[in-house]
Design an enzyme around this catalytic site. Structure first.
Site, mmCIF file in Angstrom:
data_model
loop_
_atom_site.group_PDB
_atom_site.id
_atom_site.type_symbol
_atom_site.label_atom_id
_atom_site.label_comp_id
_atom_site.label_asym_id
_atom_site.label_seq_id
_atom_site.Cartn_x
_atom_site.Cartn_y
_atom_site.Cartn_z
ATOM 1 N N TYR A 63 -31.497 10.544 10.979
ATOM 2 C CA TYR A 63 -32.874 11.012 10.840
ATOM 3 C C TYR A 63 -32.953 12.280 9.990
ATOM 4 O O TYR A 63 -34.029 12.671 9.539
ATOM 5 C CB TYR A 63 -33.516 11.275 12.213
ATOM 6 C CG TYR A 63 -33.746 10.013 13.044
ATOM 7 C CD1 TYR A 63 -33.478 8.756 12.529
ATOM 8 C CD2 TYR A 63 -34.238 10.097 14.336
ATOM 9 C CE1 TYR A 63 -33.674 7.609 13.285
ATOM 10 C CE2 TYR A 63 -34.442 8.948 15.099
ATOM 11 C CZ TYR A 63 -34.153 7.713 14.563
ATOM 12 O OH TYR A 63 -34.352 6.569 15.310
ATOM 13 N N ASP B 235 -24.321 -2.148 20.632
ATOM 14 C CA ASP B 235 -24.903 -3.462 20.909
ATOM 15 C C ASP B 235 -24.529 -3.921 22.320
ATOM 16 O O ASP B 235 -25.364 -4.455 23.062
ATOM 17 C CB ASP B 235 -24.475 -4.504 19.849
ATOM 18 C CG ASP B 235 -23.035 -4.347 19.415
ATOM 19 O OD1 ASP B 235 -22.401 -3.322 19.770
ATOM 20 O OD2 ASP B 235 -22.508 -5.239 18.726
ATOM 21 N N LYS C 122 -20.677 2.994 17.239
ATOM 22 C CA LYS C 122 -20.421 1.719 16.551
ATOM 23 C C LYS C 122 -19.123 1.935 15.758
ATOM 24 O O LYS C 122 -19.073 1.773 14.533
ATOM 25 C CB LYS C 122 -21.624 1.390 15.647
ATOM 26 C CG LYS C 122 -21.618 -0.003 15.081
ATOM 27 C CD LYS C 122 -21.919 -1.079 16.105
ATOM 28 C CE LYS C 122 -21.773 -2.450 15.466
ATOM 29 N NZ LYS C 122 -21.687 -3.546 16.428
ATOM 30 N N ASP D 254 -35.416 4.467 25.056
ATOM 31 C CA ASP D 254 -36.641 3.671 25.257
ATOM 32 C C ASP D 254 -36.337 2.428 26.089
ATOM 33 O O ASP D 254 -37.116 2.047 26.966
ATOM 34 C CB ASP D 254 -37.234 3.239 23.906
ATOM 35 C CG ASP D 254 -38.316 4.198 23.446
ATOM 36 O OD1 ASP D 254 -38.309 5.354 23.911
ATOM 37 O OD2 ASP D 254 -39.158 3.795 22.621
ATOM 38 N N ASP E 76 -32.359 7.205 20.495
ATOM 39 C CA ASP E 76 -33.792 6.925 20.389
ATOM 40 C C ASP E 76 -34.069 5.533 20.963
ATOM 41 O O ASP E 76 -34.953 5.336 21.800
ATOM 42 C CB ASP E 76 -34.174 6.989 18.893
ATOM 43 C CG ASP E 76 -35.672 6.988 18.668
ATOM 44 O OD1 ASP E 76 -36.422 7.004 19.651
ATOM 45 O OD2 ASP E 76 -36.092 6.960 17.495
#
Ligand code: NAD
Length: 354
Positions: free
Chosen positions: A141, A218, A186, A246, A242
């Site tokens: 970001y 994942d 990852k 959620d 992020d």
């Protein structure tokens, strides 16, 4: 004296901040626990008065305080403004100026609200209690981005010190919980994830009492649904955090129940519910103030070391729910419907009995 900058903001922000203040005032003990509140303009309310979402004066007050408590910012009234003048800019500006690099988002399913979770009862068991620790001011970001011809790119980049400091927050926090950290990356694909994993593994040596395991993002997304009980603290990068926070928050149902804390190198923290300004119910005594009240509990715990009072607030909330009181967003048949004000009053009443 604890100095708190209060940002009611927009929509339901003022409704819920009022209840949070009520709860804090009820905890005051002269000479022992005293709060000084300074109300600060930010978001749409600040745009209307000053033309800017985060006036310098507001920022200065936040920087001079011991903690910042925000309701919510934004709403349709300001949606057509250019990106850098929108209310949400106040959030980014505040996080950056306060240097809060760790975002703590607990996803707690109170057993009394089991029906709010989309998960099956046998998966929920006695409730869910997962804490996502998300790196907040680095990664993709904030990395180099751009366009070249018909191609666009964003860059994920992390330095060792950036990973070290977020890893320490995760391990320190796990010490106050169930002593388990899951680091999510990852690393089978991304070089930045390999550095992340190496660094977290090295820092873990300073915390022999904490169990560490690693998961690919994942797999973590699947495991959160399959068996949320395997998690205590999840630590991860800005973008993975992020998304996963959620996901975790959906496991527990209502947005109106979920608090958050953002911390940096000092005790000063930035606290806010995870929901937005809910313009559809603003000023109607319908908003659930519990996420904000639970954010106050996090403030007392992390910024002021008032652990007992923080526990008391959480227990008061649990008891209010146990006795069947519900705002509209968490209402179920057979329960007692209450408004924002009454819910705040109930938490105060139950706190007095604790
Ligand atoms: P939202 O979270 O405001 O609302 C989504 C839905 O949940 C609405 O139906 C709302 O009524 C309900 N809801 C949210 N909080 C509730 C509460 N405490 N009690 C009862 N019901 C509640 O999300 P949105 O509608 O996507 O966004 C509205 C505005 O809020 C937008 O301008 C958005 O940019 C802003 N926003 C701000 C923040 C923040 O200040 N941190 C976060 C997210 C969105």
């Amino acid at each position: 004296m604890f100095r708190i900058a209060l940002i009611p903001g927009d929509g339901i922000g003022p409704d819920i901040i009022k209840q949070a203040v009520k709860v804090m005032k009820s905890l005051e003990k002269p000479g022992e626990i005293e709060f000084e509140f300074t109300e600060v303009l930010a978001g749409g309310a600040a745009i209307d008065k000053t033309g800017h979402p985060l006036p310098q004066e507001s920022l200065d007050i936040c920087l001079q305080s011991d903690a910042v408590l925000l309701g919510a910012v934004g709403g349709p009234k300001w949606d057509t403004l250019p990106g850098d003048l929108r209310p949400e800019q106040a959030l980014l500006g505040l996080r950056k100026a306060l240097g809060v690099f760790a975002n703590l988002r607990p996803a707690v399913l109170f057993p009394q609200l089991k029906n709010a979770s989309p998960l099956k009862e046998d998966i929920i068991g006695d409730g869910i209690d997962v804490l996502v620790v998300r790196e907040l001011i680095g990664g993709i970001y904030f990395g180099k981005r751009g366009r070249e011809g018909d191609t666009a790119y964003d860059t994920e980049s992390y330095s060792v010190p950036e990973v070290e400091r977020i890893a320490r927050v995760a391990f320190d926090t796990a010490r106050k919980r169930r002593h388990k950290v899951t680091s999510v990356d990852k690393a089978n694909i991304l070089e930045s994830s390999r550095l992340w994993r190496e660094t977290v593994t090295r820092i873990a040596k300073d915390y022999p009492d904490i169990e560490l395991n690693h998961l690919y993002v994942d797999n973590c997304a699947m495991q959160l649904i399959r068996d949320p009980h395997q998690f205590d603290v999840i630590v991860t990068s800005n973008m993975f955090g992020d998304i996963l926070s959620d996901e975790a928050s959906m496991l527990v149902g209502s947005l109106g129940m979920l608090p958050s804390a953002s911390l940096g190198n000092t005790k000063r923290g930035f606290y806010e519910p995870i929901h937005g300004s809910a313009p559809d119910i603003a000023g109607q005594d319908k908003a659930n103030p519990l996420a904000t009240i639970l954010s106050v509990a996090m403030m007392l715990r992390y910024s002021f070391d008032l652990t007992r009072e923080a526990d008391d607030i959480e227990q008061a909330v649990a008891k209010v729910l146990e006795d069947g009181y519900r705002t509209a967003d968490i209402m179920e048949p057979g329960m007692k419907l209450v408004g924002t004000e009454r819910m705040g009053d109930l938490v105060v009443e139950y706190l007095k009995c604790s």
